[in-house]
Design an enzyme around this catalytic site. Structure first.
Site, mmCIF file in Angstrom:
data_model
loop_
_atom_site.group_PDB
_atom_site.id
_atom_site.type_symbol
_atom_site.label_atom_id
_atom_site.label_comp_id
_atom_site.label_asym_id
_atom_site.label_seq_id
_atom_site.Cartn_x
_atom_site.Cartn_y
_atom_site.Cartn_z
ATOM 1 N N LYS A 59 3.684 -4.100 -12.089
ATOM 2 C CA LYS A 59 3.509 -3.675 -10.688
ATOM 3 C C LYS A 59 3.419 -4.885 -9.762
ATOM 4 C CE LYS A 59 -0.845 -2.472 -9.308
ATOM 5 N NZ LYS A 59 -1.331 -3.302 -8.190
ATOM 6 N N ASN A 60 2.595 -5.871 -10.146
ATOM 7 C CA ASN A 60 2.283 -6.945 -9.213
ATOM 8 C C ASN A 60 3.381 -7.999 -9.072
ATOM 9 O OD1 ASN A 60 -0.019 -5.609 -8.613
ATOM 10 N ND2 ASN A 60 -1.408 -6.948 -9.753
ATOM 11 N N ARG A 96 -1.491 4.657 -9.583
ATOM 12 C CA ARG A 96 -0.985 3.531 -8.783
ATOM 13 C C ARG A 96 -0.513 2.400 -9.679
ATOM 14 N NH1 ARG A 96 -5.051 1.070 -5.268
ATOM 15 N NH2 ARG A 96 -3.298 -0.327 -5.052
HETATM 16 N N1 EPU Z 1 -8.925 -14.028 -0.367
HETATM 17 C C1 EPU Z 1 -9.378 -14.514 0.834
HETATM 18 N N2 EPU Z 1 -8.464 -14.772 1.813
HETATM 19 C C2 EPU Z 1 -7.136 -14.523 1.656
HETATM 20 C C3 EPU Z 1 -6.674 -14.016 0.431
HETATM 21 C C4 EPU Z 1 -7.606 -13.789 -0.583
HETATM 22 O O1 EPU Z 1 -10.570 -14.741 1.032
HETATM 23 O O2 EPU Z 1 -6.358 -14.761 2.584
HETATM 24 C C5 EPU Z 1 -9.887 -13.791 -1.444
HETATM 25 C C6 EPU Z 1 -9.960 -12.324 -1.861
HETATM 26 O O3 EPU Z 1 -10.815 -11.585 -1.019
HETATM 27 C C7 EPU Z 1 -10.427 -12.428 -3.282
HETATM 28 C C8 EPU Z 1 -9.757 -13.722 -3.779
HETATM 29 O O4 EPU Z 1 -9.417 -14.450 -2.602
HETATM 30 O O5 EPU Z 1 -11.811 -12.591 -3.301
HETATM 31 C C9 EPU Z 1 -8.513 -13.535 -4.613
HETATM 32 O O6 EPU Z 1 -7.660 -12.602 -3.990
HETATM 33 P P1 EPU Z 1 -6.089 -12.636 -4.113
HETATM 34 O O7 EPU Z 1 -5.512 -12.907 -2.780
HETATM 35 O O8 EPU Z 1 -5.660 -13.497 -5.248
HETATM 36 O O9 EPU Z 1 -5.786 -11.115 -4.480
HETATM 37 P P2 EPU Z 1 -4.515 -10.326 -4.019
HETATM 38 O O10 EPU Z 1 -3.362 -11.229 -3.942
HETATM 39 O O11 EPU Z 1 -4.869 -9.485 -2.842
HETATM 40 C C10 EPU Z 1 -3.637 -9.769 -6.405
HETATM 41 C C11 EPU Z 1 -3.362 -8.523 -7.192
HETATM 42 C C12 EPU Z 1 -4.677 -7.879 -7.577
HETATM 43 C C13 EPU Z 1 -5.480 -8.879 -8.410
HETATM 44 C C14 EPU Z 1 -5.684 -10.162 -7.604
HETATM 45 C C15 EPU Z 1 -6.392 -11.261 -8.381
HETATM 46 C C16 EPU Z 1 -1.257 -7.784 -6.261
HETATM 47 C C17 EPU Z 1 -0.510 -6.768 -5.480
HETATM 48 N N3 EPU Z 1 -2.573 -7.605 -6.365
HETATM 49 O O12 EPU Z 1 -4.346 -9.330 -5.245
HETATM 50 O O13 EPU Z 1 -4.349 -6.762 -8.385
HETATM 51 O O14 EPU Z 1 -6.724 -8.335 -8.723
HETATM 52 O O15 EPU Z 1 -4.397 -10.677 -7.185
HETATM 53 O O16 EPU Z 1 -5.691 -11.571 -9.516
HETATM 54 O O17 EPU Z 1 -0.672 -8.719 -6.785
HETATM 55 C C18 EPU Z 1 -4.643 -4.643 -9.320
HETATM 56 O O18 EPU Z 1 -3.479 -4.703 -9.741
HETATM 57 O O19 EPU Z 1 -5.455 -3.752 -9.706
HETATM 58 C C19 EPU Z 1 -5.104 -5.624 -8.351
HETATM 59 C C20 EPU Z 1 -6.163 -5.431 -7.575
#
Ligand code: EPU
Length: 422
Positions: free
Chosen positions: A22-23, A398
């Site tokens: 998915k990701n 999802r």
């Molecule tokens: N964060 C910030 N600022 C930002 C971006 C992130 O403070 O601009 C913080 C977040 O709040 C969090 C941490 O940084 O505490 C890491 O977040 P990240 O941005 O890496 O998460 P994401 O990119 O929103 C993706 C996956 C998630 C997975 C996380 C961590 C996708 C679509 N989603 O989310 O997947 O948990 O990386 O590996 O790629 C899931 O599939 O169930 C899922 C939640």
């Protein structure tokens, strides 16, 4: 709303083929916005989130056709709209992956700000910091992010304040079409970031270092359509590995790169589970007893936050106590209360959950609160005595393709009741 009913107590046996991730599918669809023409995407899972990203890029002017069992053709020639409305974005945070590609291709992107989320606040400040460093003017008003650039984006050295997966993806996509060189330091190293970089390179981008903390992007004038076969879903693989372990089962988890599940394999081995790698197949056999082992979530190659809830289900039946520490999201313990309803002995203190293994779990009505929490409840239910009814399974849908079909093929007793009425 559908519910899933699981009759626990049967060891899983057999083999299961892991679906496309998915990701990585989500950013790959977003990346098709970068260049006009026809793309061929393969090994795309049939999931709610994938349907949402398709709706979003269709809104921007892409034409998307299903192509075989797990493929899509995306024609992005007609991309002309730069606005993603709240109604679509609110259902999936990854919608913000459209920001980078749209501002790079059209010079403008207006995407509704994703709101809070069940697992944490999840701001997108790092996405915006990166796009702004590349020259986009960012305005936030009326709940929307408006990114705007006159002419082209310009490459820059960007050091991320924290490791963010989709943040790096957004910046990488925008920088692929910027003038000059972009260097991203403290970049996320997740396999999905590498998969996106490979796809962008197949489109004519010049990106190196993906999978390391420093990614270097030499911007190019234009990108062209490409064909991609999506990677396998490491979290789905890890979930089936945990399910095999908790039921004392014997399962071949097929089609996944073992490197991508290295942290979970290592942890399961410490817990007394046999994990053997053979090419792209992973053989998992549950042990006599589950040894309690502490875990702390971390960015890749550490133990994924997306596997924390499933691992906790396993530890709830361990022979002793352990501590599970969540460092990525501030509110990712919502499965704890539901696991407790099944007899688990878990207390949460700040970022840590103290899990004292119990002899048995018992089936109960429980409620899914987010995607991985629902996977954790399904895993606990597979090992519990009696029947567990999981409601709000749209969370599970999802991220897990054909979950009941796959579990049934491994011998689980599981059924879905559409609309939730028995
Ligand atoms: N964060 C910030 N600022 C930002 C971006 C992130 O403070 O601009 C913080 C977040 O709040 C969090 C941490 O940084 O505490 C890491 O977040 P990240 O941005 O890496 O998460 P994401 O990119 O929103 C993706 C996956 C998630 C997975 C996380 C961590 C996708 C679509 N989603 O989310 O997947 O948990 O990386 O590996 O790629 C899931 O599939 O169930 C899922 C939640």
């Amino acid at each position: 709303m559908d519910v899933i009913v699981i009759e626990g107590g049967k060891p899983l046996k057999g083999s299961v083929t892991i679906s496309g991730a998915k990701n990585s599918a989500l950013p790959i669809f977003a990346a098709t916005l970068l260049a006009p023409g026809e793309f061929t995407l393969e090994n795309i899972p049939d999931l709610m989130d994938v349907r949402t990203i398709i709706k979003i890029i269709t809104e921007f002017g892409c034409r998307v056709r299903k192509n075989g069992a797990d493929g899509y053709t995306v024609d992005s020639t007609g991309v002309n709209n730069h606005e993603a409305p709240y109604d679509l974005v609110k259902t999936m945070r990854a919608s913000c992956l459209a920001l980078g590609p749209l501002v790079a291709r059209l010079g403008r992107a207006r995407v509704s700000l994703p709101g809070g989320c069940a697992i944490g606040e999840r701001p997108i400040d790092q996405h915006l910091k990166g796009l702004s460093a590349l020259g986009a003017r960012i305005d936030i008003s009326h709940g929307y992010v408006d990114a705007h650039v006159e002419g082209r984006l310009v490459g820059k050295h960007i050091t991320m304040d924290l490791v963010t997966v989709t943040g790096v993806m957004n910046i990488m996509m925008a920088a692929a079409l910027a003038d000059g060189q972009t260097v991203i330091d403290n970049a996320a190293r997740e396999p999905e970031v590498t998969a996106l970089a490979d796809f962008l390179n197949a489109m004519g981008a010049n990106i190196r270092g993906a999978g390391t903390p420093t990614i270097v992007i030499e911007g190019v004038r234009e990108l062209k359509p490409a064909r991609v076969t999506n990677i396998a879903d490491r979290v789905e693989a890890g979930t089936f590995m945990a399910a095999a372990a908790i039921t004392g089962g014997d399962v071949d988890v097929c089609g996944v790169d073992p490197v991508n599940v290295g942290a979970i394999s290592d942890k399961l081995r410490e817990c007394g589970v046999t994990v053997e790698e053979n090419g792209r197949n992973i053989h998992v056999r549950g042990g006599e007893r589950i040894i309690p082992i502490n875990v702390t979530t971390a960015p890749f190659p550490g133990f994924a936050t997306d596997m924390q809830a499933q691992y906790m289900a396993l530890m709830s039946l361990a022979d002793g106590a352990c501590v599970i520490t969540e460092t990525i999201f501030e509110n990712r313990f919502m499965h704890v209360a539901e696991l407790r309803r099944m007899g688990a002995d878990i207390t949460v203190s700040g970022k840590s959950a103290h899990v004292r293994g119990v002899k048995k779990l018992s089936g109960a009505p429980v409620m899914a609160t987010d995607l991985r929490a629902s996977a954790s409840l399904a895993i606990a239910a597979l090992a519990a005595e009696g029947e567990t009814t999981i409601s709000r399974v749209y969370h599970l849908d999802r991220g897990y393709e054909h979950i009941e079909r796959k579990l049934m093929s491994l011998g689980a007793t599981i059924r879905r009741i559409p609309g939730g009425k028995p």
